[in-house]
Design an enzyme around this catalytic site. Structure first.
Site, short mmCIF file in Angstrom:
data_model
loop_
_atom_site.label_atom_id
_atom_site.label_comp_id
_atom_site.label_asym_id
_atom_site.label_seq_id
_atom_site.Cartn_x
_atom_site.Cartn_y
_atom_site.Cartn_z
CG ASP A 141 31.33 43.08 -3.26
OD1 ASP A 141 31.29 41.95 -3.79
OD2 ASP A 141 31.52 43.24 -2.03
CB SER A 305 27.66 24.00 -9.42
OG SER A 305 28.45 23.10 -10.21
#
Ligand code: NAG
Ligand code: NAG
Ligand code: NAG
Length: 446
Positions: A141, A305
């Site tokens: 994870d 982003s």
């Protein structure tokens, strides 16, 4: 990153055994799918075993995946999503309303998150712990930083078929006196316990004196994942929960000995993917790797982003946002405005939070879903349309469903970053570069 809230308590659910999950069937530990290659003893490759049980789930997978993502980060699950899940569980005969006189303010609120884990897909990797080595199947994870396992200290009543770390049988196990750990999500699901130092080996890389966190308590969410013997946290060590002395992740400890201080994730759709530690396998991607800076201030593999494109359009929509690369989350959760804009391009798509838990579209559009391109620095990460068809809503298979759940969904309002989970990661070759604190992305054959 945990944002506590109280709205979940209002709709506390108790979920009983999930009958379709065939909890007695235990997958082989390594399976034929598992391969290890070592290069000079300091690099390795490890294949993942997709957890088939999670693929066997049916109606509600999308909603459950959403709820899981929300609860993992402690975000409030919207009431309408919660009531949809409640209704679904009722239909499936899995909902048990807490009786009068029961205290619903304590653990039951956690159990809403238990179910999503059963419905979700996840990937497990074999890990050796102790001397002689005991093999456990652990969930890698990149969104958390504790290596914790079911163990001989976990109460029998909380073990649901997991293989446990047998502490007395490991000659190298050493209790870290006075140290404890505890992870508790906003929805109440949790685990916690004692801390040992022991030898941990993944794909041939051996770390001695790794903090192995032994669970003396796990919530139902974890008990109900029979194949998952624990987690390997691969986010930054600043998120590790051991107190009073925070411990380092396996990767942090191994990093200095690796040929290169990095690991790569090559998750694949419906088939085993792999992680490599210490090297970049140039056969796993095409073209070149673009590296972008990682902001570690919140402990995650967080990057920027700058925007997105939908389908083959040349139009770049500027919408700068922070995102994290999280192998432990199934869906791709983007800012609401972006999700709305993506689904506006699909005739018939709606945000059906109350009836399905998120954005859905007519399955007849599945074959023509537009791709989603994330603009990340100079790199364009293309997620093919077919990856965005996450699950059928009203049928057991895509073939008999008319409504399909989208793999791209909205991140909870007010959340500090988008979560680029497996829907995004499956489409990319991803380098988690610990040495340079960068994320590398490259296209790969899909
Ligand atoms: C609490 O709920 C459980 C399950 O419904 C029930 O068996 C039990 O009797 C309840 N306890 C009280 C005090 O009502
Ligand atoms: C175990 O965890 C549950 C929640 O999952 C919590 O309510 C309970 O207090 C914990 N018990 C101990 C002994 O830590
Ligand atoms: C890193 O992220 C934090 C929290 O999101 C933000 O406050 C900080 O400005 C960021 N640093 C850089 C260099 O972008």
């Amino acid at each position: 990153m945990r944002i506590h809230h109280s709205s979940v308590a209002a709709a506390a659910l108790v979920v009983r055994g999930l009958v379709w999950a065939a909890p007695t069937e235990k997958r082989g530990l390594l399976d034929p799918l598992f391969e290890v290659s070592t290069l000079g003893g300091i690099t390795f490759k490890i294949n993942q075993v997709p957890n088939q049980k999670f693929y066997g789930a049916r109606k509600g997978r999308g909603a459950m995946a959403m709820a899981k993502a929300y609860s993992k980060y402690g975000a409030a699950i919207p009431d309408d999503l919660l009531s949809y899940i409640q209704q679904l569980l009722e239909e499936l005969g899995l909902l048990e309303q807490p009786g009068a006189g029961n205290d619903t303010s304590a653990s039951p609120q956690g159990e809403v998150a238990a179910t999503p884990q059963m419905f979700d897909s996840e990937y497990l990797c074999p890990v050796q712990v102790g001397t002689p080595p005991q093999t456990l199947n652990l969930d890698f994870d990149t969104g958390s930083s504790d290596l914790w396992v079911f163990s001989t200290e976990t109460p029998q009543s909380q073990i649901g078929g997991q293989t446990v770390y047998n502490i007395p049988q490991s000659s190298t196990a050493r209790l870290l006196t006075g140290e404890s750990w505890g992870i508790s999500y906003g929805d109440g699901s949790s685990s916690g316990g004692n801390v040992y130092l022991d030898t941990v080996s993944i794909g041939g890389i051996i770390v001695e004196n790794q903090a192995v966190e032994s669970a003396t308590n796990v919530s139902l969410a974890f008990t109900q994942r029979p194949d998952t013997d624990g987690l390997v946290g691969l986010a930054f060590s600043t998120l590790n929960t051991v107190k009073p002395n925070q411990q380092r992740t396996f990767f942090d400890n191994a990093m200095r000995d690796l040929a290169a201080p990095l690991f790569t994730a090559n998750l694949r759709a419906s088939e085993p993917g792999n992680y490599n530690f210490g090297f970049i396998d140039t056969t796993e991607f095409t073209g070149q790797i673009t590296y972008v800076p990682v902001n570690t201030s919140q402990g995650f593999w967080q990057f920027t982003s700058q925007g997105y494109k939908i389908g083959d359009s040349n139009v770049m929509n500027a919408q700068t946002h922070q995102a994290i690369a999280d192998t432990g989350t199934t869906l791709m959760l983007v800012p609401e405005a972006i999700a709305a804009s993506y689904y506006a391009a699909i005739p018939g798509a709606v945000n059906a939070v109350q009836t399905a838990g998120g954005y859905v579209f007519p399955c007849s559009a599945a074959a023509t879903l537009p791709s989603y391109t994330a603009v990340i620095g100079d790199y364009l990460a293309v997620i093919p349309g077919e990856f965005i068809n996450f699950a059928p809503v009203d049928g057991n298979t895509f073939a008999d469903a008319t409504t399909c759940f989208g793999g791209i969904q909205a991140v909870p309002a007010g959340f500090p970053f988008a979560i680029y989970g497996d829907v995004f990661l499956k489409s990319q070759f991803v380098v988690f570069h610990g040495g340079q604190t960068q994320l590398g992305l490259a296209p790969k054959p899909l």
